[in-house]
Design an enzyme around this catalytic site. Sequence first.
Site, PDB file in Angstrom:
ATOM      1  N   PHE A 165       1.154   5.211   0.877  1.00  0.00           N
ATOM      2  CA  PHE A 165       0.566   6.223   1.759  1.00  0.00           C
ATOM      3  C   PHE A 165       1.150   7.582   1.382  1.00  0.00           C
ATOM      4  CE2 PHE A 165       0.586   2.200   3.891  1.00  0.00           C
ATOM      5  CZ  PHE A 165      -0.618   2.141   4.562  1.00  0.00           C
TER       6      PHE A 165
ATOM      7  N   THR B 194       0.850  -1.189   0.000  1.00  0.00           N
ATOM      8  CA  THR B 194       0.000   0.000   0.000  1.00  0.00           C
ATOM      9  C   THR B 194       0.885   1.239   0.000  1.00  0.00           C
ATOM     10  OG1 THR B 194      -1.824  -1.125   1.103  1.00  0.00           O
ATOM     11  CG2 THR B 194      -1.806   1.255   1.284  1.00  0.00           C
TER      12      THR B 194
END
Length: 363
Positions: free
Chosen positions: A265, A263
């Site tokens: 960010f 992921t």
Amino acid sequence: MTDTPVNLDSLRERIDELDNEILRLISARADCAKQVAEVKTQSDPGAVFYRPEREAQVLRRIMELNPGPLNSEEMARLFREIMSACLALEQPTKVAYLGPEGTFTQQAALKHFGESAVSMPMAAIDEVFREVEAGAVNYGVVPVENSTEGVVSHTLDSFMDSSIHICGEVVLRIHHHLLVADTTLRDKVSRVYSHPQSLAQCRKWLDAHYPRAERVPVSSNAEAARMIKSEWHSAAIAGDMAAKLYGLEKVAEKIEDRPDNSTRFLIIGSQHVPMSGEDKTSIVVAMRNQPGALHDLLEPFHRHSIDLTRLETRPSRTGVWNYVFFIDFKGHVDEPRVAAVLEEVRLRASEVKVLGSYPVGVL
Ligand SMILES: O=C(O)C(=O)C[C@]1(C(=O)O)C=C[C@@H](O)C=C1
């Protein structure tokens, strides 16, 4: 290999000597950082202490110079913590993140700012934006895209009505585990809680191992971990931080369907970040709804050989912006070729907003 007591003693003596040296050097470095803070405050009373471009340069240099045997990522992580402690001497950094405690976003915040930053959980992405805008915290950390499940649209939408800048990015390898409490009857698990994205990222594994268990989406995987403490027939899918925070056991580790699941960010704040030498820029562009609009928008990037790293389309929420494109590309707004492309894009679009230029994530 067996160590004789004599060897062990002399090796430990050597380690003590080296530790003395490391201690002396880290303290000298921390003194330097304090002086940097004084210089910054003298030249500007409202000085910004955290300098993402400089931190990226320090970490990249360390990774390049690293002679081993520790691997470069490990070495950079050690320096990350040294810098984090040095920055805390200059000014304690307050960071808001999408909570609750134990989420991957908290892990991303710690990875980026180090353990000396003060991190505060927020209940929703727009709350993170609000806290940063209000100046209640210095920076915010929000998820923006996952390699398996795609974009976090809430984050992109929040940029549309905000003056917040992107100051950095951090990519985290996401490992999910199936967790239970010590009171859970492991062979009677009939319900699995997690965030909808995590449930989706473990879909095949759940189909194979718990085909009949009900999958219950909740607001975060840390919340899932908290909930199962009181349910003897339920399990949660969450990461290491949540497992540790709630004292849960791992029934199965790394159950994500794709081993490269990660992921990205974003670090949000209000500062303009100077060039670090390896940067990315994020912009949001509104185009009129007409044939060839996307081609017109992308053509200047192609002509100036600027690498696009991401393109996302979102429906406009106002009548004026028919199509809204979120574009990430390699380069910094202070580079002449990037400035030239943006100038051309401005002529073709109905609205262009530069969300920020920032160092490509190092760790
Ligand atoms: O070089 C600076 O501006 C510093 O404040 C020093 C330092 C460091 O420890 O290296 C600390 C914090 C900044 O974010 C960047 C670097």
